[in-house]
Design a protein around this motif. Structure first.
Motif: not given
Length: 178
Positions: A135-158
């Motif tokens: 669920s967390i993976l999906a939430i942050y992948s969605y945020r990145i998809y929307l263009g919210y590409t902060s370092k924090k979002n990428w780290i959490i996604f990774g």
């Protein structure tokens, strides 16, 4: 607001409901395997995991619980219920932010009342943690998809991509698809 108060009440009551089923010491076969793995060393878990169908992250997590609590069945069960409780909290912390207050409330409510969630919360297995991590993976992948590409979002996604891969083979599939 009254919706926020309702949301907090759902989370509180839902968490009580999820945790209410863990107060027993019965084990079924798959749970006894998890408990047995928790009694192994981290290296042995890795070695055994190479011949098992499930990745090792949950067994390592249970090993830590074992070390901290001396292998209490109750603490293993509480540990398995924790991610379902946290999943419902995502409704007020993440889903609400991304999709609105009503969607967040519905998400939290469903996390606690869908019967399979109560079942997984009660089992000393990796299923509840898989649901939470994916669920967390999906939430942050969605945020990145929307263009919210902060370092924090990428780290959490990774990090949650890796955790997803090592928690369950369905997690591997989910991470690959996402």
């Amino acid at each position: 607001s009254s919706l926020k108060n309702l949301h907090i009440i759902f989370i509180f009551l839902g968490t009580l409901f999820i945790f209410s089923s863990v107060f027993h010491s019965n084990l079924w076969l798959d749970e006894s395997y998890s408990v047995g793995m928790a009694n192994q060393t981290f290296i042995d878990i890795w070695k055994i995991g190479g011949h098992d169908v499930h990745p090792v992250l949950c067994y390592w997590m249970l090993r830590i619980v074992n070390i901290l609590t001396n292998g209490s069945i109750l603490t293993y069960r509480l540990f398995s219920a924790l991610p379902i409780a946290l999943l419902g909290i995502l409704g007020i912390t993440h889903i609400k932010k991304d999709f609105g207050e009503k969607a967040g409330i519905i998400f939290s409510f469903l996390c606690y009342v869908i019967p399979v969630m109560a079942v997984y919360a009660n089992q000393i297995r990796m299923y509840s943690w898989s649901i939470y991590i994916i669920s967390i993976l999906a939430i942050y992948s969605y945020r990145i998809y929307l263009g919210y590409t902060s370092k924090k979002n990428w780290i959490i996604f990774g990090l949650f991509s890796l955790a997803s891969i090592f928690i369950h083979y369905y997690g591997l599939m989910a991470a690959g698809i996402i």
